[in-house]
Design an enzyme around this catalytic site. Structure first.
Site, mmCIF file in Angstrom:
data_model
loop_
_atom_site.group_PDB
_atom_site.id
_atom_site.type_symbol
_atom_site.label_atom_id
_atom_site.label_comp_id
_atom_site.label_asym_id
_atom_site.label_seq_id
_atom_site.Cartn_x
_atom_site.Cartn_y
_atom_site.Cartn_z
ATOM 1 N N HIS A 177 -4.436 6.482 0.392
ATOM 2 C CA HIS A 177 -3.661 5.246 0.402
ATOM 3 C C HIS A 177 -4.257 4.294 -0.618
ATOM 4 C CE1 HIS A 177 -6.851 3.888 3.176
ATOM 5 N NE2 HIS A 177 -6.458 2.641 2.933
ATOM 6 N N ASP A 225 -8.980 0.602 8.559
ATOM 7 C CA ASP A 225 -9.020 2.023 8.203
ATOM 8 C C ASP A 225 -9.977 2.774 9.122
ATOM 9 O OD1 ASP A 225 -7.257 1.572 6.078
ATOM 10 O OD2 ASP A 225 -8.881 1.374 4.621
ATOM 11 N N GLU A 238 0.851 -1.181 0.000
ATOM 12 C CA GLU A 238 0.000 0.000 0.000
ATOM 13 C C GLU A 238 0.890 1.234 0.000
ATOM 14 O OE1 GLU A 238 -3.022 0.115 3.043
ATOM 15 O OE2 GLU A 238 -3.815 -1.856 2.474
ATOM 16 N N HIS A 266 -5.324 0.271 -1.934
ATOM 17 C CA HIS A 266 -5.693 -1.115 -1.650
ATOM 18 C C HIS A 266 -5.352 -1.896 -2.923
ATOM 19 C CE1 HIS A 266 -8.998 -0.198 1.606
ATOM 20 N NE2 HIS A 266 -7.769 0.036 2.049
#
Length: 138
Positions: A83, A96, A23, A85
Protein backbone atom coordinates in the site's frame (compact mmCIF):
# COMPACT_ATOMS: atom_id res chain seq x y z
CA UNK A 1 14.58 -10.00 2.19
CA UNK A 2 12.00 -9.51 -0.55
CA UNK A 3 12.92 -9.51 -4.23
CA UNK A 4 10.66 -7.29 -6.33
CA UNK A 5 11.35 -7.23 -10.09
CA UNK A 6 11.78 -3.78 -11.65
CA UNK A 7 8.58 -4.02 -13.70
CA UNK A 8 6.48 -4.81 -10.61
CA UNK A 9 8.15 -1.99 -8.66
CA UNK A 10 7.45 0.47 -11.47
CA UNK A 11 3.81 -0.64 -11.75
CA UNK A 12 3.28 -0.20 -8.01
CA UNK A 13 4.99 3.22 -8.02
CA UNK A 14 2.87 4.37 -10.97
CA UNK A 15 -0.33 3.24 -9.22
CA UNK A 16 0.74 5.14 -6.10
CA UNK A 17 1.30 8.31 -8.14
CA UNK A 18 -2.04 7.93 -9.94
CA UNK A 19 -3.90 7.16 -6.70
CA UNK A 20 -2.58 10.23 -4.90
CA UNK A 21 -3.99 11.66 -2.64
CA UNK A 22 -5.55 8.31 -1.65
CA UNK A 23 -3.65 5.24 -0.54
CA UNK A 24 -3.50 2.42 -3.07
CA UNK A 25 -3.21 -1.26 -2.16
CA UNK A 26 -2.68 -4.72 -3.56
CA UNK A 27 -1.43 -8.25 -3.07
CA UNK A 28 1.95 -9.74 -3.98
CA UNK A 29 2.28 -13.29 -5.30
CA UNK A 30 5.30 -15.48 -5.90
CA UNK A 31 7.64 -17.64 -3.84
CA UNK A 32 7.28 -17.23 -0.10
CA UNK A 33 9.95 -18.33 2.37
CA UNK A 34 9.09 -18.04 6.07
CA UNK A 35 11.86 -16.03 7.69
CA UNK A 36 13.85 -16.01 4.47
CA UNK A 37 13.95 -14.48 1.04
CA UNK A 38 10.64 -14.12 -0.76
CA UNK A 39 10.45 -13.44 -4.48
CA UNK A 40 7.59 -11.52 -6.12
CA UNK A 41 6.38 -12.89 -9.46
CA UNK A 42 3.15 -10.92 -9.74
CA UNK A 43 1.29 -8.05 -8.17
CA UNK A 44 -2.47 -7.77 -8.02
CA UNK A 45 -3.91 -4.28 -7.63
CA UNK A 46 -6.99 -4.11 -5.43
CA UNK A 47 -9.49 -1.38 -4.70
CA UNK A 48 -9.05 0.57 -1.48
CA UNK A 49 -12.48 0.35 0.19
CA UNK A 50 -11.50 2.11 3.44
CA UNK A 51 -13.87 4.78 4.75
CA UNK A 52 -10.96 7.22 4.82
CA UNK A 53 -8.76 6.21 1.85
CA UNK A 54 -6.46 9.20 2.25
CA UNK A 55 -5.15 7.82 5.53
CA UNK A 56 -6.10 4.12 5.54
CA UNK A 57 -6.30 1.17 3.22
CA UNK A 58 -8.60 -1.83 3.24
CA UNK A 59 -8.89 -4.60 0.69
CA UNK A 60 -12.42 -5.80 0.06
CA UNK A 61 -12.64 -9.35 1.54
CA UNK A 62 -14.34 -10.79 -1.57
CA UNK A 63 -11.74 -9.25 -3.87
CA UNK A 64 -8.99 -10.57 -1.61
CA UNK A 65 -10.40 -14.11 -1.82
CA UNK A 66 -10.63 -13.85 -5.61
CA UNK A 67 -6.96 -12.83 -5.80
CA UNK A 68 -5.99 -15.68 -3.47
CA UNK A 69 -7.77 -18.11 -5.82
CA UNK A 70 -5.91 -16.66 -8.83
CA UNK A 71 -2.62 -17.09 -6.96
CA UNK A 72 -3.42 -20.68 -6.13
CA UNK A 73 -4.44 -21.43 -9.73
CA UNK A 74 -1.10 -20.01 -10.92
CA UNK A 75 0.86 -22.08 -8.40
CA UNK A 76 1.96 -18.97 -6.50
CA UNK A 77 1.97 -18.23 -2.81
CA UNK A 78 0.96 -15.09 -0.95
CA UNK A 79 4.21 -13.17 -0.53
CA UNK A 80 2.59 -10.15 1.06
CA UNK A 81 0.69 -6.95 0.57
CA UNK A 82 1.47 -3.42 -0.56
CA UNK A 83 0.00 0.00 0.00
CA UNK A 84 1.05 3.61 -0.25
CA UNK A 85 1.60 6.44 2.17
CA UNK A 86 1.18 9.44 -0.17
CA UNK A 87 2.34 11.93 2.49
CA UNK A 88 4.06 9.67 4.97
CA UNK A 89 7.17 7.60 5.44
CA UNK A 90 7.58 4.10 3.96
CA UNK A 91 7.17 2.41 7.32
CA UNK A 92 4.14 0.93 9.07
CA UNK A 93 1.86 3.31 10.90
CA UNK A 94 0.27 2.41 14.23
CA UNK A 95 -2.89 1.51 12.29
CA UNK A 96 -0.90 -0.73 9.93
CA UNK A 97 0.57 -2.56 12.92
CA UNK A 98 -2.80 -2.92 14.62
CA UNK A 99 -4.44 -4.34 11.49
CA UNK A 100 -1.67 -6.72 10.35
CA UNK A 101 -2.98 -10.28 10.13
CA UNK A 102 -0.52 -12.27 8.02
CA UNK A 103 2.44 -13.44 10.12
CA UNK A 104 5.86 -13.35 8.48
CA UNK A 105 4.50 -11.92 5.22
CA UNK A 106 5.92 -8.77 3.67
CA UNK A 107 4.12 -5.46 3.96
CA UNK A 108 5.54 -3.24 1.23
CA UNK A 109 4.91 0.47 1.70
CA UNK A 110 5.42 3.12 -0.97
CA UNK A 111 6.06 6.71 0.07
CA UNK A 112 5.60 9.49 -2.46
CA UNK A 113 7.28 12.20 -0.36
CA UNK A 114 10.09 11.21 -0.52
CA UNK A 115 9.71 8.59 -3.26
CA UNK A 116 10.83 5.40 -1.55
CA UNK A 117 9.80 1.77 -1.09
CA UNK A 118 10.18 0.04 2.26
CA UNK A 119 9.25 -3.46 3.30
CA UNK A 120 8.49 -4.94 6.68
CA UNK A 121 7.63 -8.42 7.95
CA UNK A 122 5.08 -8.78 10.70
CA UNK A 123 6.43 -11.12 13.37
CA UNK A 124 4.02 -12.72 15.82
CA UNK A 125 6.84 -13.97 18.04
CA UNK A 126 7.86 -10.37 18.74
CA UNK A 127 4.52 -9.24 20.19
CA UNK A 128 3.14 -8.54 16.73
CA UNK A 129 5.81 -6.09 15.66
CA UNK A 130 7.18 -5.29 12.24
CA UNK A 131 10.82 -5.94 11.34
CA UNK A 132 12.33 -4.05 8.43
CA UNK A 133 13.52 -6.21 5.55
CA UNK A 134 15.74 -5.47 2.60
CA UNK A 135 14.11 -4.79 -0.78
CA UNK A 136 16.12 -6.12 -3.71
CA UNK A 137 15.61 -6.06 -7.48
CA UNK A 138 15.76 -9.06 -9.79
Amino acid sequence: MIVIPADSRETILERAREGDPDEICGILGGEYEPGGKSRVHSQYPTENVADTPRTRYEIDPEEQLAVFERLENRGEEIVGFYHSHPRGPPRPSATDAARATWPDRSYVIVSLEPLEIGSWRWRTGTDGQFERERVAGD
